[in-house]
Scaffold this motif. Sequence first.
Motif, PDB file in Angstrom:
ATOM      1  N   MET A 143       0.840  -1.183   0.000  1.00  0.00           N
ATOM      2  CA  MET A 143       0.000   0.000   0.000  1.00  0.00           C
ATOM      3  C   MET A 143       0.884   1.246   0.000  1.00  0.00           C
ATOM      4  N   ILE A 144       0.497   2.200  -0.836  1.00  0.00           N
ATOM      5  CA  ILE A 144       1.221   3.458  -0.867  1.00  0.00           C
ATOM      6  C   ILE A 144       0.260   4.560  -1.294  1.00  0.00           C
ATOM      7  N   ARG A 145       0.396   5.717  -0.674  1.00  0.00           N
ATOM      8  CA  ARG A 145      -0.484   6.848  -0.983  1.00  0.00           C
ATOM      9  C   ARG A 145       0.328   8.140  -0.886  1.00  0.00           C
ATOM     10  N   ILE A 146       0.081   9.053  -1.825  1.00  0.00           N
ATOM     11  CA  ILE A 146       0.781  10.341  -1.852  1.00  0.00           C
ATOM     12  C   ILE A 146      -0.124  11.419  -1.281  1.00  0.00           C
ATOM     13  N   GLY A 147       0.365  12.116  -0.268  1.00  0.00           N
ATOM     14  CA  GLY A 147      -0.373  13.234   0.319  1.00  0.00           C
ATOM     15  C   GLY A 147       0.166  14.551  -0.197  1.00  0.00           C
ATOM     16  N   PHE A 148      -0.427  15.041  -1.269  1.00  0.00           N
ATOM     17  CA  PHE A 148       0.065  16.276  -1.892  1.00  0.00           C
ATOM     18  C   PHE A 148      -1.093  16.890  -2.658  1.00  0.00           C
ATOM     19  N   TYR A 149      -1.808  17.806  -1.985  1.00  0.00           N
ATOM     20  CA  TYR A 149      -2.970  18.413  -2.637  1.00  0.00           C
ATOM     21  C   TYR A 149      -2.580  19.750  -3.246  1.00  0.00           C
ATOM     22  N   THR A 150      -2.947  19.942  -4.500  1.00  0.00           N
ATOM     23  CA  THR A 150      -2.776  21.233  -5.164  1.00  0.00           C
ATOM     24  C   THR A 150      -4.052  21.550  -5.938  1.00  0.00           C
ATOM     25  N   PRO A 151      -4.393  22.838  -6.070  1.00  0.00           N
ATOM     26  CA  PRO A 151      -5.531  23.203  -6.928  1.00  0.00           C
ATOM     27  C   PRO A 151      -5.174  23.003  -8.392  1.00  0.00           C
ATOM     28  N   THR A 152      -6.015  23.506  -9.284  1.00  0.00           N
ATOM     29  CA  THR A 152      -5.797  23.306 -10.717  1.00  0.00           C
ATOM     30  C   THR A 152      -4.438  23.814 -11.157  1.00  0.00           C
ATOM     31  N   VAL A 153      -4.056  24.976 -10.650  1.00  0.00           N
ATOM     32  CA  VAL A 153      -2.738  25.529 -10.935  1.00  0.00           C
ATOM     33  C   VAL A 153      -2.181  26.084  -9.634  1.00  0.00           C
ATOM     34  N   MET A 154      -0.857  25.999  -9.481  1.00  0.00           N
ATOM     35  CA  MET A 154      -0.221  26.384  -8.224  1.00  0.00           C
ATOM     36  C   MET A 154       0.959  27.291  -8.510  1.00  0.00           C
ATOM     37  N   LEU A 155       1.193  28.260  -7.638  1.00  0.00           N
ATOM     38  CA  LEU A 155       2.394  29.074  -7.713  1.00  0.00           C
ATOM     39  C   LEU A 155       3.536  28.325  -7.040  1.00  0.00           C
ATOM     40  N   SER A 156       4.726  28.392  -7.625  1.00  0.00           N
ATOM     41  CA  SER A 156       5.826  27.568  -7.137  1.00  0.00           C
ATOM     42  C   SER A 156       6.188  27.877  -5.688  1.00  0.00           C
ATOM     43  N   ALA A 157       6.098  29.148  -5.272  1.00  0.00           N
ATOM     44  CA  ALA A 157       6.479  29.502  -3.909  1.00  0.00           C
ATOM     45  C   ALA A 157       5.544  28.924  -2.869  1.00  0.00           C
ATOM     46  N   ASP A 158       4.333  28.583  -3.262  1.00  0.00           N
ATOM     47  CA  ASP A 158       3.345  28.070  -2.314  1.00  0.00           C
ATOM     48  C   ASP A 158       3.206  26.556  -2.351  1.00  0.00           C
ATOM     49  N   LEU A 159       4.122  25.876  -3.012  1.00  0.00           N
ATOM     50  CA  LEU A 159       4.043  24.420  -3.083  1.00  0.00           C
ATOM     51  C   LEU A 159       4.291  23.813  -1.705  1.00  0.00           C
ATOM     52  N   PRO A 160       3.453  22.878  -1.259  1.00  0.00           N
ATOM     53  CA  PRO A 160       3.683  22.237   0.038  1.00  0.00           C
ATOM     54  C   PRO A 160       4.687  21.103  -0.064  1.00  0.00           C
ATOM     55  N   ASP A 161       5.059  20.549   1.080  1.00  0.00           N
ATOM     56  CA  ASP A 161       5.907  19.357   1.100  1.00  0.00           C
ATOM     57  C   ASP A 161       5.097  18.145   0.643  1.00  0.00           C
ATOM     58  N   VAL A 162       5.805  17.114   0.200  1.00  0.00           N
ATOM     59  CA  VAL A 162       5.164  15.884  -0.264  1.00  0.00           C
ATOM     60  C   VAL A 162       5.220  14.848   0.849  1.00  0.00           C
ATOM     61  N   SER A 163       4.069  14.337   1.226  1.00  0.00           N
ATOM     62  CA  SER A 163       3.983  13.269   2.233  1.00  0.00           C
ATOM     63  C   SER A 163       3.631  11.958   1.544  1.00  0.00           C
ATOM     64  N   ILE A 164       4.363  10.917   1.887  1.00  0.00           N
ATOM     65  CA  ILE A 164       4.124   9.594   1.299  1.00  0.00           C
ATOM     66  C   ILE A 164       3.783   8.635   2.437  1.00  0.00           C
ATOM     67  N   PHE A 165       2.614   8.026   2.355  1.00  0.00           N
ATOM     68  CA  PHE A 165       2.138   7.114   3.398  1.00  0.00           C
ATOM     69  C   PHE A 165       2.203   5.679   2.873  1.00  0.00           C
ATOM     70  N   THR A 166       2.851   4.791   3.647  1.00  0.00           N
ATOM     71  CA  THR A 166       3.008   3.409   3.226  1.00  0.00           C
ATOM     72  C   THR A 166       3.298   2.538   4.444  1.00  0.00           C
ATOM     73  N   ASP A 167       3.077   1.244   4.285  1.00  0.00           N
ATOM     74  CA  ASP A 167       3.422   0.306   5.343  1.00  0.00           C
ATOM     75  C   ASP A 167       4.761  -0.384   5.076  1.00  0.00           C
ATOM     76  N   GLN A 168       5.484   0.078   4.046  1.00  0.00           N
ATOM     77  CA  GLN A 168       6.786  -0.479   3.703  1.00  0.00           C
ATOM     78  C   GLN A 168       7.901   0.284   4.426  1.00  0.00           C
ATOM     79  N   ASP A 169       9.097  -0.284   4.416  1.00  0.00           N
ATOM     80  CA  ASP A 169      10.231   0.333   5.114  1.00  0.00           C
ATOM     81  C   ASP A 169      10.813   1.527   4.365  1.00  0.00           C
TER      82      ASP A 169
END
Length: 368
Positions: free
Chosen positions: A1-27
């Motif tokens: 199982m793996i899931r990416i936590g990274f929400y952005t609207p239709t278009v995003m300004l580069s300065a406002d990009l959030p961090d990328v969270s990755i959720f998984t049960d793997q090491d």
Amino acid sequence: MIRIGFYTPTVMLSADLPDVSIFTDQDFVDFRLTSGGMVLLDERYYTYNGSATVADIASLIEQYMAGNPDLNYSEFIIEASAPDGSAASHSFRVIYCDRALGLYDPSQWLLENFLTFSAFRRIAPDTFFELQWFATDREPIAFFIYATYLDTDGNTATYRYVLSGNGMIQHGDGINREFVLLSDVRAKIQAATKASTPPTLLSVTARCGERSLTLFVDQALADTLPFHYTNCFNVAEQLILPHATTHKIKADRSIATLGKSARFYNVTTAKEYEVQSAPLTSDECLQVEQMLTSPVVRIPWGTDSNLAETDFDAMLPILITDFTSELSDTDDKPNSVKFTWRFKDTRPKFNARYSPGIFDTHFQPPFS
């Protein structure tokens, strides 16, 4: 199982990009960030408590987009895969912006603004301006010019015309660009009014949808050196302000003495230019702030160069080495800036001029 936590609207300004969270049960997970087939990041991240975080991808994306106007609007793909074969991906679109605007969804702001913060400017009478804007799919893209001028009787009149995109719509999201020469605006008005001489422009307003920019033509700026720079959206802008420039020449010299004879060696010569601006409006301060902190600033220079040079890459790059800036956001207090610049090339420069042709007519020596 793996899931990416990274929400952005239709278009995003580069300065406002959030961090990328990755959720998984793997090491661990293998993470990849790509754009247009180019790999920007390809790393393995080990998880902690079922997640891994890829921080500050905004800086990486801005380094990729900076300096190339064709990449101001780009699509990026995030891919994550785990050892058990599970994988996930997410695509998002980004507009370059190196200032944090605090817009959770910039879509509405982009519908109402060109890619600039200065809605009002001063401009020289024989120059140009360039505008870029983000248009969404199926959006009307007619670009209008509204000009205010003095007619042959000295009265104020207005003229309006469509510069481009008459009746057209945008096909796919993207950034559009328009380039306007004030000489073309005057010629258009003269042809429409059948006047014997070109009109005197007072102001020019450009509109596209809800976007608007007004430029006030200042005759006093006719022979003023313009500064060209890339703003926070990586779009070239022109800043023409009344100012006084002081030339400063410095030379570092080492002296070698042999007996009674001395000579210079390791001579280093530098030439800097100190600029003191005239009073500025609060809208002009928005331009000045970006010019002083822009990574790319250029000026037209040389005998064969025109102050109204339109090719940004053909101008010489300069470095803003020092500045004093205290700006107010109200118009009841006059603002001014003082800054020092030099050419990027360290060799001192002198503008050699051609002869004005003093012997073109019969020479008559004066006697007193």
